[in-house]
Design a protein around this motif. Structure first.
Motif, short mmCIF file in Angstrom:
data_model
loop_
_atom_site.label_atom_id
_atom_site.label_comp_id
_atom_site.label_asym_id
_atom_site.label_seq_id
_atom_site.Cartn_x
_atom_site.Cartn_y
_atom_site.Cartn_z
N GLY A 593 0.82 -1.21 0.00
CA GLY A 593 0.00 0.00 0.00
C GLY A 593 0.85 1.25 0.00
N ILE A 594 0.24 2.36 -0.41
CA ILE A 594 0.85 3.68 -0.38
C ILE A 594 -0.15 4.64 0.25
N LYS A 595 0.29 5.41 1.22
CA LYS A 595 -0.62 6.35 1.88
C LYS A 595 0.03 7.72 1.99
N SER A 596 -0.78 8.74 2.13
CA SER A 596 -0.30 10.11 2.29
C SER A 596 -0.02 10.37 3.77
N VAL A 597 1.20 10.79 4.08
CA VAL A 597 1.62 11.03 5.47
C VAL A 597 2.16 12.46 5.57
N GLY A 598 1.64 13.21 6.54
CA GLY A 598 2.10 14.58 6.76
C GLY A 598 3.18 14.65 7.82
N HIS A 599 4.11 15.60 7.64
CA HIS A 599 5.19 15.80 8.61
C HIS A 599 5.29 17.29 8.93
N ASP A 600 5.43 17.61 10.21
CA ASP A 600 5.62 19.02 10.60
C ASP A 600 7.02 19.48 10.23
N VAL A 601 7.11 20.74 9.83
CA VAL A 601 8.40 21.34 9.47
C VAL A 601 8.75 22.35 10.56
N SER A 602 9.99 22.32 11.04
CA SER A 602 10.39 23.22 12.13
C SER A 602 10.44 24.67 11.64
N ASP A 603 10.16 25.57 12.57
CA ASP A 603 10.21 27.00 12.25
C ASP A 603 11.59 27.42 11.80
N GLN A 604 12.62 26.74 12.33
CA GLN A 604 14.00 27.08 11.97
C GLN A 604 14.23 26.89 10.47
N LEU A 605 13.67 25.82 9.89
CA LEU A 605 13.83 25.58 8.46
C LEU A 605 12.99 26.56 7.63
#
Length: 675
Positions: A593-605
């Motif tokens: 299977g393939i699923k959509s996964v979200g990741h938080d991005v740090s404010d520093q980046l």
């Protein structure tokens, strides 16, 4: 303003750190001189408050330090090197152990080698027949000088070495908090850390100077060089020793100090062997083995013991164990910096074993030889003379040597050892204080700074000795070490965060997508890599690349190979996923299977001007997942044919496992599902 400009232009000092530290020390000295009784009362009140409210904290903290190190050493994190992965140790293993061995020596061992076992033997903390009391007295001594003390040194040394040699940060205490504070270690928070470390270290070294001065004075009297040793003699000794230490520090003769240290270590070993041979040798060798067993079999119980259920021993507990724990905390930056500097290239596991095991074993040997011999002499020959001097511990070593052959020679040897330890400790202390107080740890300090520290340590130790003797020095160490112990707990958290991030970084493998790359359409792939993927991009990928690939493969598997295949899709904005399932009768179905996964991005980046393509607080990836729950990976750069190839690669693995370990597992799971 003028002072700040002078500090900045004429010294290596950090203005904030040195100004606040000097103001606090000057305030203490003036208060002691102007209001001696009131200041002593305040110090004793603070000491009593810490004993009453924070003794448990010291005990628990030291146990946390020890178990933290043991967990690090036995985990996979223990293989991380203190330096680059390919870096070799600066010193060979035996030389490194020898230097650790040297770090375990000091004025403290000379002062307490005879005094502490006798004091415990003569106190209410021991009970039973003489042999049981002797065993208990040595056990408590080993506990104070054993693996817990070295765990404190090891925590700071490991953090300094790790962040200094692995992260390439300055070899400074504030660097140990980088994972938590990031670049704020260079601001006010970093200054606060250095101030706490500077004050704790200063009073730790001053307390040691007090012990050394009192024992040197007692030794000079015992050997007939002086008629009596009072406060005036101690002042002279401190001034002479600090003058020699300052001269050594200013001259920068590093080799000379190293040679002196090696000579001193050799002399200390000579004195140890002399007592072993001149004393009850066979009895001592048997005692050493027994003492090791007693210590290690009782270490867990003692590690957490606060005597809350034995209130009659509370005063002994606070007067010995808690004071020792505070003393070790205050000495930790001093010893830790030395250990860190010699440990580059070692693995964390090797480092922890060396720092905890070798010095601990030597301390047990030292106290066995001196402590057991002293108790044996006092019971058989001295008839209680030695134990009568436990209230004047500075005299005990020399009185003890009078009951062995050649007391004059051994006494002079002991006096030389104490003097050299005194000088080299003060010299090294000046270097460490300069390091902590400096704004740039890589820049050599002006010579006048070494003289300033020497004068400061001499003045404070003289004033506090005059106000209340060694008790006042110990009380100030206890007070200064408490906030630093809290800081060390936070340091453990920072170190754990650093090494786990390290393992994740260096353990990261190239994405499986790249195995299909041939260089074709590299510009398109570069554009994808530098585009911050959003959820709409993943939905587009699933709909127009991944789903057609699965349908094409499904058609082939059904039409040509007559397999039972199903494609499941849910291409919505929330929890979008697609699966291809190849069904089996008696085995667990294959599923890719393939699923959509979200990741938080740090404010520093997001705020980094060098990364203009990162603008959103969340980025999304198409991540694979499998029938057996294995960790998936990002496939967003794959083309339709590459996804088909990746599915077949996983299916081939599935088929190969059917004939091996997977058959029993998969059939068992299929049965459970059917039930």
């Amino acid at each position: 303003m003028i002072f700040s400009k002078f500090i900045h232009n004429k010294s290596s000092f950090n203005p904030s750190v040195i100004t606040i530290t000097l103001l606090m020390v000057i305030f203490l000295v003036l208060s002691t001189l102007i209001f001696p009784d009131g200041t002593t009362d305040v110090i004793n009140w603070a000491k009593a408050s810490i004993f009453k409210n924070f003794s448990w904290f010291y005990i628990l903290s030291f146990s946390i330090f020890l178990f933290f190190l043991l967990i690090l050493s036995v985990s996979s994190l223990g293989s991380i090197k203190l330096g680059a992965n390919e870096e070799e140790p600066e010193f060979n293993f035996l030389s490194w152990l020898a230097m650790l061995f040297a770090a375990g020596m000091g004025v403290g061992l000379m002062f307490f080698g005879v005094a502490e076992p006798l004091s415990h033997y003569n106190s209410t903390i021991t009970s039973g027949v003489a042999e049981q009391r002797q065993q208990a007295a040595l056990l408590h001594t080993f506990f104070h000088w054993g693996i817990h003390a070295w765990a404190v040194y090891a925590v700071i040394a490991l953090a300094l070495a790790y962040f200094g040699f692995r992260y390439k940060l300055p070899l400074a205490l504030r660097s140990c908090f980088y994972p938590l504070l990031k670049d704020r270690i260079n601001g006010k928070l970093g200054d606060f850390i250095d101030i706490l470390a500077l004050i704790a270290t200063l009073f730790g070294i001053i307390t040691t100077l007090g012990f050394g001065a009192s024992q040197l004075g007692a030794g000079l009297v015992s050997l007939g060089f002086l008629e009596e040793s009072g406060y005036g003699i101690q002042i002279i000794i401190i001034c002479v020793v600090m003058t020699l230490a300052v001269i050594s520090a200013i001259s920068g003769v590093g080799k000379g100090v190293k040679i002196l240290s090696e000579i001193n270590l050799s002399l200390a070993m000579l004195l140890l062997i002399f007592v072993l041979v001149a004393g009850p040798t066979l009895y001592l060798l048997s005692s050493f083995s027994d003492n090791l067993g007693t210590y290690f079999s009782n270490i867990i119980n003692l590690s957490f013991k606060t005597y809350v259920y034995e209130s009659e021993h509370t005063s002994w507990f606070t007067g010995w164990t808690v004071l020792y724990w505070a003393w070790w905390c205050s000495w930790a930056p001093f010893v830790g910096l030395f250990i860190a500097r010699i440990s580059r290239g070692r693995t964390i596991r090797e480092f922890i074993f060396g720092v905890l095991a070798i010095p601990t074993l030597f301390c047990i040997l030292w106290f066995t030889v001196f402590g057991n011999t002293a108790i044996w002499l006092d019971d058989t020959i001295a008839q209680g003379t030695l134990r009568a001097l436990t209230s004047s511990p500075e005299k005990l070593l020399f009185e003890f040597l009078n009951y062995l052959p050649m007391p004059l020679i051994s006494g002079i040897l002991a006096l030389v050892i104490i003097s050299l330890f005194f000088i080299t400790s003060a010299d090294s202390g000046i270097y460490v204080l300069n390091n902590i107080a400096s704004r740039d740890k890589s820049v050599s300090s002006p010579k006048w700074q070494s003289a300033m520290w020497g004068v400061l340590m001499a003045v404070v130790s003289i004033v506090l000795l005059g106000a209340g003797g060694l008790g006042t020095l110990q009380a100030m160490t206890l007070i200064a070490a408490l906030p630093f112990a809290v800081l060390m707990i936070i340091m453990c958290v920072s170190l754990w965060k650093g090494v786990t991030a390290d393992q994740k970084y260096f353990g990261a493998k190239v994405t499986p997508t790249s195995i299909f790359w041939t260089g074709d359409k590299w510009k398109d792939r570069l554009g994808q890599m530098l585009n911050q993927t959003q959820e709409k991009d993943i939905l587009k990928f699933l709909k127009y690349t991944a789903l057609p690939a699965m349908r094409e493969l499904r058609q082939e598997l059904i039409a040509v190979h007559n397999l039972n295949v199903e494609v499941v899709q849910s291409i919505a904005e929330e929890e979008a996923h697609i699966e291809i399932i190849i069904k089996k009768e008696s085995m667990r179905d294959f599923m890719y299977g393939i699923k959509s996964v979200g990741h938080d991005v740090s404010d520093q980046l997001i705020n980094d001007d060098h990364l203009p393509h990162i603008q959103h607080s969340t980025t999304y990836q198409p991540i694979t997942y499998f029938f057996d729950g294995r960790t998936g990976y990002d496939v967003q750069y794959m083309s339709r044919t590459e996804i088909i190839a990746d599915i077949l690669k996983q299916y081939e693995r599935y088929l190969s496992l059917l004939d091996d370990v997977g058959q029993e597992l998969m059939s068992h799971e299929k049965t459970e599902l059917a039930e």
